[in-house]
Design a protein around this motif. Structure first.
Motif, PDB file in Angstrom:
ATOM      1  N   LEU A 152       0.737  -1.076  -0.147  1.00  0.00           N
ATOM      2  CA  LEU A 152       0.035  -0.052   0.140  1.00  0.00           C
ATOM      3  C   LEU A 152       1.010   1.259  -0.184  1.00  0.00           C
ATOM      4  N   LEU A 153       0.574   2.256  -0.798  1.00  0.00           N
ATOM      5  CA  LEU A 153       1.024   3.533  -0.793  1.00  0.00           C
ATOM      6  C   LEU A 153      -0.006   4.582  -0.657  1.00  0.00           C
ATOM      7  N   VAL A 154       0.231   5.428   0.405  1.00  0.00           N
ATOM      8  CA  VAL A 154      -0.502   6.538   0.756  1.00  0.00           C
ATOM      9  C   VAL A 154       0.229   7.674   0.518  1.00  0.00           C
ATOM     10  N   ASN A 155      -0.178   8.360  -0.547  1.00  0.00           N
ATOM     11  CA  ASN A 155       0.564   9.810  -1.038  1.00  0.00           C
ATOM     12  C   ASN A 155      -0.618  10.813  -0.307  1.00  0.00           C
ATOM     13  N   ASN A 156      -0.109  11.254   1.130  1.00  0.00           N
ATOM     14  CA  ASN A 156      -0.997  12.211   1.781  1.00  0.00           C
ATOM     15  C   ASN A 156      -0.291  13.227   1.828  1.00  0.00           C
TER      16      ASN A 156
END
Length: 270
Positions: A87-91
């Motif tokens: 999972l990649l969370v670009n926040n």
């Protein structure tokens, strides 16, 4: 939430940018509690240390990086390519609100670099590994202002660049969701409204008197939205038909084009 796993030891791996506060911190804490190894990206070592102390030992790996710089983007992109990300969370985000004519060019460039360039390049670095491992998930944190470019400004003098970056994130997520579906990669544009974080305080705006969603509720909506198959997740929108209607309207406009000059333009030119 079903995810592809780290092929090495079965532990899912998530990389979360902007993890030192707000929505990013809430994601890191939730994912760590779910058993993920969390790679937390932020600019402040002290906050990442505090985040690590809030999780079981060995559950968090910090990366101190500023995604407003080329070096910061390159360092995190290398981690996205190297690590077996589930999972990649670009926040990560910021917004230099102000009149478009008056905002310094350097501030505009920083917003574009963090919200547009970094997000796109980190996803680009992560996708090949996800495809090779048989799947994964990318969450791009945008906001409801992606749909509100023409909304009245209210108390702000201007927010054009920031709003444009959110619209970019929605369009990027929709395009990638279509392109990567066959590779078992899910892509979500997460679009909260006003959230009780430090974000607006940094713009000198006190929104404490307004009803605001918690960062924890935003994370709950995102994970539930992934399970529901939502490409655009709007945590505060009760009628999901509104989002479906916006998507259909865009596709209808796209499909309504032709190579012939539209009548209104021919008439105006006469």
């Amino acid at each position: 939430m079903s995810e592809a796993s780290d092929v090495t030891n079965g532990q899912p791996v998530a990389l979360v940018t902007g993890a030192s506060s707000g929505i990013g911190r809430a994601f890191a804490l939730r994912l760590g509690a779910m058993g993920y190894r969390v790679i937390a990206v932020g600019r402040r070592a002290d906050r990442l240390d505090a985040l690590a102390n809030a999780l079981p030992a060995g559950r968090l790996d910090p990366i101190i990086a500023d995604l407003g710089t080329d070096a910061g983007i390159a360092a995190v992109a290398e981690a996205c390519a190297r690590e077996p990300l589930t999972l990649l969370v670009n926040n990560a985000g910021l917004a230099h609100y102000g009149s478009f004519a008056a905002v310094p060019a350097a501030d505009i460039a920083e917003v574009l670099r963090v919200k547009t360039l970094a997000t796109t390049l980190l996803a680009h670095a992560a996708v090949p590994g996800m495809l090779a491992r048989g799947g994964g998930t990318i969450v791009n944190v945008a906001g409801m202002l992606a749909f509100g470019a023409a909304a009245p400004l209210g108390p702000t003098p201007g927010r054009a660049t920031y709003v444009a970056t959110l619209a970019h994130l929605v369009a990027l997520s929709q395009a990638l969701a279509e392109e990567l579906r066959a590779g078992n990669i899910r892509v979500q544009a997460l679009c909260p409204g006003i959230v009780a974080t430090e974000f607006h305080m940094r713009q000198g705006m006190d929104l404490s008197a307004l009803p605001r969603m918690t960062a924890e509720d935003v994370v709950t909506a995102s994970l539930a939205g992934l399970a529901l198959g939502e490409v655009v997740c709007a945590p505060g929108v009760e009628d999901v038909g509104l989002l479906d209607g916006a998507r259909r309207a865009n596709l209808t406009a796209f499909g309504g084009q032709s190579p012939t000059l539209a009548t209104r333009y021919r008439q105006q030119a006469e």
